[in-house]
Structures are given as structure tokens and as C-alpha cells.
Motif scaffolding. Structure first.
Motif, PDB file in Angstrom:
ATOM      1  N   ALA A 192       0.824  -1.214   0.000  1.00 26.91           N
ATOM      2  CA  ALA A 192       0.000   0.000   0.000  1.00 26.91           C
ATOM      3  C   ALA A 192       0.859   1.266   0.000  1.00 26.91           C
ATOM      4  CB  ALA A 192      -0.926  -0.005   1.214  1.00 26.91           C
ATOM      5  N   SER A 193       0.452   2.224  -0.830  1.00 26.56           N
ATOM      6  CA  SER A 193       1.096   3.535  -0.893  1.00 26.56           C
ATOM      7  C   SER A 193       0.418   4.490   0.082  1.00 26.56           C
ATOM      8  CB  SER A 193       1.000   4.107  -2.311  1.00 26.56           C
ATOM      9  OG  SER A 193       1.651   3.275  -3.242  1.00 26.56           O
ATOM     10  N   ALA A 194       1.142   5.543   0.458  1.00 27.40           N
ATOM     11  CA  ALA A 194       0.579   6.613   1.290  1.00 27.40           C
ATOM     12  C   ALA A 194       0.482   7.885   0.462  1.00 27.40           C
ATOM     13  CB  ALA A 194       1.460   6.862   2.510  1.00 27.40           C
ATOM     14  N   PHE A 195      -0.481   8.744   0.802  1.00 23.69           N
ATOM     15  CA  PHE A 195      -0.676   9.982   0.052  1.00 23.69           C
ATOM     16  C   PHE A 195      -0.641  11.191   0.979  1.00 23.69           C
ATOM     17  CE2 PHE A 195      -2.248   6.706  -2.683  1.00 23.69           C
ATOM     18  CZ  PHE A 195      -1.833   7.109  -3.937  1.00 23.69           C
ATOM     19  N   SER A 196      -0.367  12.347   0.386  1.00 22.24           N
ATOM     20  CA  SER A 196      -0.301  13.593   1.145  1.00 22.24           C
ATOM     21  C   SER A 196      -1.647  13.887   1.807  1.00 22.24           C
ATOM     22  CB  SER A 196       0.110  14.744   0.231  1.00 22.24           C
ATOM     23  OG  SER A 196      -0.711  14.817  -0.928  1.00 22.24           O
ATOM     24  N   PRO A 197      -1.646  14.651   2.897  1.00 24.84           N
ATOM     25  CA  PRO A 197      -2.895  14.938   3.613  1.00 24.84           C
ATOM     26  C   PRO A 197      -3.950  15.612   2.748  1.00 24.84           C
ATOM     27  CG  PRO A 197      -1.013  15.515   4.965  1.00 24.84           C
ATOM     28  CD  PRO A 197      -0.476  15.174   3.608  1.00 24.84           C
ATOM     29  N   VAL A 198      -3.523  16.483   1.830  1.00 27.44           N
ATOM     30  CA  VAL A 198      -4.490  17.173   0.970  1.00 27.44           C
ATOM     31  C   VAL A 198      -4.098  16.998  -0.496  1.00 27.44           C
ATOM     32  CG1 VAL A 198      -5.013  18.898   2.738  1.00 27.44           C
ATOM     33  CG2 VAL A 198      -3.320  19.423   0.983  1.00 27.44           C
ATOM     34  N   PHE A 199      -5.113  17.013  -1.351  1.00 25.30           N
ATOM     35  CA  PHE A 199      -4.941  17.144  -2.790  1.00 25.30           C
ATOM     36  C   PHE A 199      -5.435  18.544  -3.177  1.00 25.30           C
ATOM     37  CE2 PHE A 199      -5.352  12.334  -3.927  1.00 25.30           C
ATOM     38  CZ  PHE A 199      -4.057  12.120  -3.468  1.00 25.30           C
ATOM     39  N   VAL A 200      -4.853  19.121  -4.210  1.00 23.13           N
ATOM     40  CA  VAL A 200      -5.074  20.524  -4.550  1.00 23.13           C
ATOM     41  C   VAL A 200      -5.534  20.639  -5.996  1.00 23.13           C
ATOM     42  CG1 VAL A 200      -3.976  22.803  -4.654  1.00 23.13           C
ATOM     43  CG2 VAL A 200      -3.254  21.158  -2.913  1.00 23.13           C
ATOM     44  N   THR A 201      -6.492  21.531  -6.258  1.00 22.35           N
ATOM     45  CA  THR A 201      -6.945  21.748  -7.632  1.00 22.35           C
ATOM     46  C   THR A 201      -5.868  22.485  -8.428  1.00 22.35           C
ATOM     47  OG1 THR A 201      -8.072  23.755  -6.868  1.00 22.35           O
ATOM     48  CG2 THR A 201      -9.411  21.757  -7.100  1.00 22.35           C
ATOM     49  N   PRO A 202      -5.786  22.223  -9.734  1.00 21.33           N
ATOM     50  CA  PRO A 202      -4.740  22.860 -10.547  1.00 21.33           C
ATOM     51  C   PRO A 202      -4.736  24.382 -10.469  1.00 21.33           C
ATOM     52  CG  PRO A 202      -5.757  21.060 -11.767  1.00 21.33           C
ATOM     53  CD  PRO A 202      -6.569  21.241 -10.518  1.00 21.33           C
ATOM     54  N   ASP A 203      -5.917  25.007 -10.463  1.00 23.79           N
ATOM     55  CA  ASP A 203      -5.979  26.470 -10.444  1.00 23.79           C
ATOM     56  C   ASP A 203      -5.366  27.054  -9.172  1.00 23.79           C
ATOM     57  OD1 ASP A 203      -8.633  25.292  -9.387  1.00 23.79           O
ATOM     58  OD2 ASP A 203      -8.650  27.315  -8.579  1.00 23.79           O
ATOM     59  N   ALA A 204      -5.458  26.315  -8.067  1.00 23.41           N
ATOM     60  CA  ALA A 204      -4.919  26.809  -6.799  1.00 23.41           C
ATOM     61  C   ALA A 204      -3.394  26.800  -6.776  1.00 23.41           C
ATOM     62  CB  ALA A 204      -5.461  25.975  -5.633  1.00 23.41           C
ATOM     63  N   LEU A 205      -2.778  26.072  -7.703  1.00 25.13           N
ATOM     64  CA  LEU A 205      -1.317  26.014  -7.763  1.00 25.13           C
ATOM     65  C   LEU A 205      -0.724  27.118  -8.631  1.00 25.13           C
ATOM     66  CD1 LEU A 205      -0.834  22.151  -8.096  1.00 25.13           C
ATOM     67  CD2 LEU A 205      -0.400  23.558  -6.073  1.00 25.13           C
ATOM     68  N   GLY A 206      -1.557  27.767  -9.435  1.00 23.03           N
ATOM     69  CA  GLY A 206      -1.070  28.857 -10.277  1.00 23.03           C
ATOM     70  C   GLY A 206       0.026  28.399 -11.218  1.00 23.03           C
ATOM     71  N   ASP A 207       1.106  29.166 -11.301  1.00 18.87           N
ATOM     72  CA  ASP A 207       2.216  28.845 -12.199  1.00 18.87           C
ATOM     73  C   ASP A 207       3.028  27.644 -11.743  1.00 18.87           C
ATOM     74  OD1 ASP A 207       1.549  30.931 -13.865  1.00 18.87           O
ATOM     75  OD2 ASP A 207       2.994  32.342 -13.006  1.00 18.87           O
ATOM     76  N   TRP A 208       2.798  27.181 -10.538  1.00 14.75           N
ATOM     77  CA  TRP A 208       3.506  25.969 -10.099  1.00 14.75           C
ATOM     78  C   TRP A 208       3.016  24.747 -10.871  1.00 14.75           C
ATOM     79  CZ3 TRP A 208       2.357  27.155  -4.267  1.00 14.75           C
ATOM     80  CH2 TRP A 208       3.064  28.298  -3.890  1.00 14.75           C
ATOM     81  N   TRP A 209       1.817  24.844 -11.436  1.00 21.01           N
ATOM     82  CA  TRP A 209       1.284  23.767 -12.277  1.00 21.01           C
ATOM     83  C   TRP A 209       1.250  24.274 -13.718  1.00 21.01           C
ATOM     84  CZ3 TRP A 209       0.634  18.770 -12.487  1.00 21.01           C
ATOM     85  CH2 TRP A 209      -0.221  18.219 -13.438  1.00 21.01           C
ATOM     86  N   LYS A 210       2.124  23.774 -14.549  1.00 15.76           N
ATOM     87  CA  LYS A 210       2.243  24.272 -15.913  1.00 15.76           C
ATOM     88  C   LYS A 210       2.728  23.154 -16.817  1.00 15.76           C
ATOM     89  CE  LYS A 210       5.483  27.267 -16.553  1.00 15.76           C
ATOM     90  NZ  LYS A 210       6.274  28.531 -16.469  1.00 15.76           N
ATOM     91  N   ASP A 211       2.111  23.050 -18.006  1.00 14.16           N
ATOM     92  CA  ASP A 211       2.498  22.050 -19.002  1.00 14.16           C
ATOM     93  C   ASP A 211       2.432  20.629 -18.448  1.00 14.16           C
ATOM     94  OD1 ASP A 211       3.058  24.119 -20.827  1.00 14.16           O
ATOM     95  OD2 ASP A 211       5.084  24.337 -20.045  1.00 14.16           O
ATOM     96  N   GLY A 212       1.474  20.407 -17.553  1.00 14.19           N
ATOM     97  CA  GLY A 212       1.288  19.059 -17.027  1.00 14.19           C
ATOM     98  C   GLY A 212       2.349  18.627 -16.046  1.00 14.19           C
ATOM     99  N   LYS A 213       3.048  19.600 -15.428  1.00  8.68           N
ATOM    100  CA  LYS A 213       4.101  19.294 -14.471  1.00  8.68           C
ATOM    101  C   LYS A 213       3.948  20.175 -13.233  1.00  8.68           C
ATOM    102  CE  LYS A 213       7.423  18.332 -18.198  1.00  8.68           C
ATOM    103  NZ  LYS A 213       8.765  18.670 -18.752  1.00  8.68           N
ATOM    104  N   LEU A 214       4.358  19.643 -12.085  1.00 13.04           N
ATOM    105  CA  LEU A 214       4.422  20.422 -10.852  1.00 13.04           C
ATOM    106  C   LEU A 214       5.811  21.030 -10.759  1.00 13.04           C
ATOM    107  CD1 LEU A 214       3.156  21.260  -8.098  1.00 13.04           C
ATOM    108  CD2 LEU A 214       4.267  19.210  -7.141  1.00 13.04           C
ATOM    109  N   HIS A 215       5.882  22.341 -10.793  1.00  8.25           N
ATOM    110  CA  HIS A 215       7.173  23.030 -10.772  1.00  8.25           C
ATOM    111  C   HIS A 215       7.509  23.466  -9.349  1.00  8.25           C
ATOM    112  CE1 HIS A 215       7.648  23.186 -15.170  1.00  8.25           C
ATOM    113  NE2 HIS A 215       6.319  23.193 -15.161  1.00  8.25           N
ATOM    114  N   ARG A 216       7.768  22.470  -8.514  1.00  6.76           N
ATOM    115  CA  ARG A 216       8.192  22.714  -7.131  1.00  6.76           C
ATOM    116  C   ARG A 216       9.228  21.669  -6.740  1.00  6.76           C
ATOM    117  NH1 ARG A 216       7.693  27.531  -6.231  1.00  6.76           N
ATOM    118  NH2 ARG A 216       7.956  27.243  -3.978  1.00  6.76           N
ATOM    119  N   LYS A 217      10.000  22.010  -5.729  1.00  8.73           N
ATOM    120  CA  LYS A 217      10.996  21.083  -5.205  1.00  8.73           C
ATOM    121  C   LYS A 217      10.301  20.036  -4.340  1.00  8.73           C
ATOM    122  CE  LYS A 217      14.875  22.895  -4.064  1.00  8.73           C
ATOM    123  NZ  LYS A 217      15.920  23.697  -3.373  1.00  8.73           N
ATOM    124  N   LEU A 218      10.731  18.797  -4.481  1.00  7.80           N
ATOM    125  CA  LEU A 218      10.182  17.716  -3.666  1.00  7.80           C
ATOM    126  C   LEU A 218      11.191  17.381  -2.563  1.00  7.80           C
ATOM    127  CD1 LEU A 218       7.763  15.838  -3.397  1.00  7.80           C
ATOM    128  CD2 LEU A 218       8.953  14.194  -4.850  1.00  7.80           C
TER     129      LEU A 218
END
Length: 334
Positions: A192-218
Motif C-alpha cells: 500500500a502507498s501513502a498519500f499527502s494529507p491534501v490534494f489541490v486543484t490545478p488552479d490553486a497552484l497557479g504557475d507551479w502547475w504548468k504544461d502538465g508538471k508540478l514546478h516545485r521542489k520535492l
């Protein structure tokens, strides 16, 4: 908009969470579960957005959001398909075991269908019955789709993405070779995998979500030490539109399908294998990758897999260094 599921029955209780992850508002009067919301997204999402606005403006009753009370946003899902979008990771693993790297891997995504009947919450322990199985974390980005038609294009697939989040896709590395040798894929090696406490809509991420990629450091920590700081938007050979379209090539995808990116992996500055964080690199998102690099460099791996009592922590930050999706923090064992 940020959505979560508090632990309640099999499918959790849907809540809307404030942008700073401090508060939540119960959404049961709109829809009791996140799966129900995804099934009727066009009708339900606007009402959830209004609830999120009221929560932001402190216009409704609210309660403290505690990540320990959260289940996976989708405690179980109709489908969990994990890709391998960071081909750099695949190339390194194959190099370490002297396996040929087919050219098609750079053009045709790898993907397997994992178990989705039960996921771990973000603070649930990682069950491990036998340390010899080689338990590993895999820090990844995931998306959740609405209904995706058979043969969807990349653009159609991108339009169908409803939510973005993170996962710890737990792997039992020492069971994988035997399973793959059978020619029938993963099963026992992918618990079984674990998931983050929340999932976020694409619009709420703004420019961090672009071209089908999450542009943030993991961010990945192991036992309190920095293990990985890879950029999720870099070295991603296949974006999520391509991954979702790949999954829908021969079948329609039902609302609530989760698609993973595979282990986030960056090349080194010289184009070769990355370096540990302690040596000025961005590190790794799984133990297998550092073991692979050790094997290539030294002839054998040195970093051990996870053992009972180890703690894994996975998150992504906004510009103020606050977690965007909350934090996955798991202790091995239990």
C-alpha cells in the motif's frame, strides 16, 4: 481549493482545508466523500469552491485541521496507475544491473497498475513484516482524474486532471527481481502507498502547475536528515497529460483514477548521476537510486534499505516555505 478526507469508515469524510492547512470545514452537506465529488465534479466542485471561499473569509464554522486525523484523500480508489516519467531514474537502475536501455523508453512511458483497494494515510506507519524484503520509499507527484475517454489526446487528458498531490509509493525492492522474472509484473513487491494529507486543484497552484508538471521542489528526509531535494518540474520526460493519455490508449478511465509520476529524479549538473544533498547535490527520492549510483561507482551498494523505526518525511513547499500538500511522515514498522 484544497481537499482532504478525515478518517471515517472506508472512504473517509470529505472536508475543505484552508490554504495554510490550519483549518477545515466539513463538506458532508455537499458531498460525503471525495470519490462522490469526483463522480459529479461539474455540479459539486462549484459548491466546494464556495465553501473554500467562506472558510478563507472565516464566514462559517471551522475546526483545526490535524494531519494525523487525515486518511489518504482517496482512502481507496477505482484505479491506481503509476508511471515512470523520470527516465533518468530508469536508466540508472538498468545501468547498475547491466541491463540494456531500450530507446523506446524515451518515447513510450512505462506504467503499471497498482493495488488501490486501500491506501495509507499520511501519518500511518509503513507495515513491514520482513526487513529482508528491502523496503524503500518513493517520493512522487500524483494527479487524480475525472472521467477520461478512450483514446484521449494529451490536451483532453490535461483537461481531465482534477487534483494534484504527493505519494510515498512504498516498494519492496528485493522482491521485485523475482516478480519481474516471471514476466507478469509487480504484485507482492508493491504494498500500500501513502498519500499527502491534501490534494489541490490545478488552479490553486497557479504557475507551479504548468504544461502538465508540478514546478516545485520535492523534499525528502530520512531520519531527520535531508535525503532528496529534486525539482519535480525538471528532467520529467513525460508530463502528466502524456501519462494520462497513455493510460487511456485502450480503455476509458473512470473518475477518481490516480496516476503517479514515478520516482522524481534529477540528473547531476554534468548530466550524469546526481549527488547526495550532503555533497551539494539535490539528492534522491528513493534509496534504490543512491544504491544504484553506489553500484556503478563502487561495484556494490552501501546505503541500507529501510528498517523498523526509520522515519520518512515527504513534502513540497510554497514560496514562504509552508507545505503545499501537507506532509507525509511515516515510521517503518507497525
Amino acid at each position: 481549493m484544497k481537499l482532504a478526507s478525515l478518517k471515517h469508515g472506508r472512504d473517509g469524510r470529505l472536508v475543505v482545508v484552508s490554504d495554510d492547512l490550519a483549518w477545515y470545514a466539513d463538506a458532508a452537506h455537499i458531498c460525503p466523500t471525495l470519490q462522490g465529488a469526483l463522480d459529479d465534479w461539474d455540479r459539486v466542485a462549484p459548491a466546494l469552491e464556495l465553501l473554500a471561499t467562506d472558510l478563507r473569509n472565516e464566514a462559517i464554522p471551522r475546526e483545526r485541521f490535524h494531519e494525523h486525523d487525515a486518511a489518504a484523500p482517496l482512502p481507496r480508489a477505482y484505479q491506481w496507475a503509476d508511471g515512470s516519467a523520470y527516465v533518468n531514474h530508469v536508466a540508472l537502475v538498468r545501468q547498475a544491473r547491466s541491463a540494456e536501455m531500450p530507446d523506446t523508453f524515451w518515447h513510450d512511458p512505462l506504467m503499471y497498475q497498482g493495488g488501490s483497494d486501500g491506501f495509507l494515510g499520511p501519518r500511518d506507519a509503513i507495515p513491514l513484516a520482513d526487513e529482508s524484503w528491502g523496503c524503500d520509499m518513493e517520493a512522487e507527484v500524483v494527479v487524480v482524474t475525472g472521467d477520461v475517454p478512450l483514446g484521449a489526446t494529451r490536451d483532453q487528458a490535461l483537461e481531465a486532471i482534477r487534483l494534484i498531490g504527493l505519494t510515498n509509493d512504498v516498494s519492496l525492492r528485493n522482491l521485485i527481481p523475482g516478480e519481474l522474472a516471471k514476466g507478469f509484473g509487480f504484485f507482492q513487491s508493491k504494498p500500500a502507498s501513502a498519500f499527502s494529507p491534501v490534494f489541490v486543484t490545478p488552479d490553486a497552484l497557479g504557475d507551479w502547475w504548468k504544461d502538465g508538471k508540478l514546478h516545485r521542489k520535492l523534499f525528502v528526509d530520512l531520519n531527520g536528515a535531508a535525503f532528496g531535494r529534486a525539482e519535480a518540474g525538471e528532467d520529467m520526460t513525460f508530463d502528466f497529460g502524456t501519462l494520462v493519455a497513455h493510460a487511456a490508449k485502450t480503455r476509458a478511465l473512470g473518475a477518481g483514477t490516480i496516476v503517479g509520476s514515478g520516482t522524481v529524479s534529477n540528473r547531476g549538473e554534468d548530466g550524469g548521476p546526481g549527488r547526495p544533498v550532503a555533497d551539494g547535490g539535490v539528492g534522491y527520492s528513493c534509496i534504490a537510486e543512491v544504491r544504484t549510483i553506489e553500484t556503478i561507482r563502487d561495484g556494490k551498494p552501501a546505503t541500507p534499505f529501510l528498517k523498523a523505526g526509520d522515519t520518512v518525511r515527504i513534502w513540497a513547499e510554497d514560496d514562504r516555505h509552508h507545505p503545499i500538500f501537507g506532509v507525509i511522515e511515516q515510521v517503518v514498522g507497525g
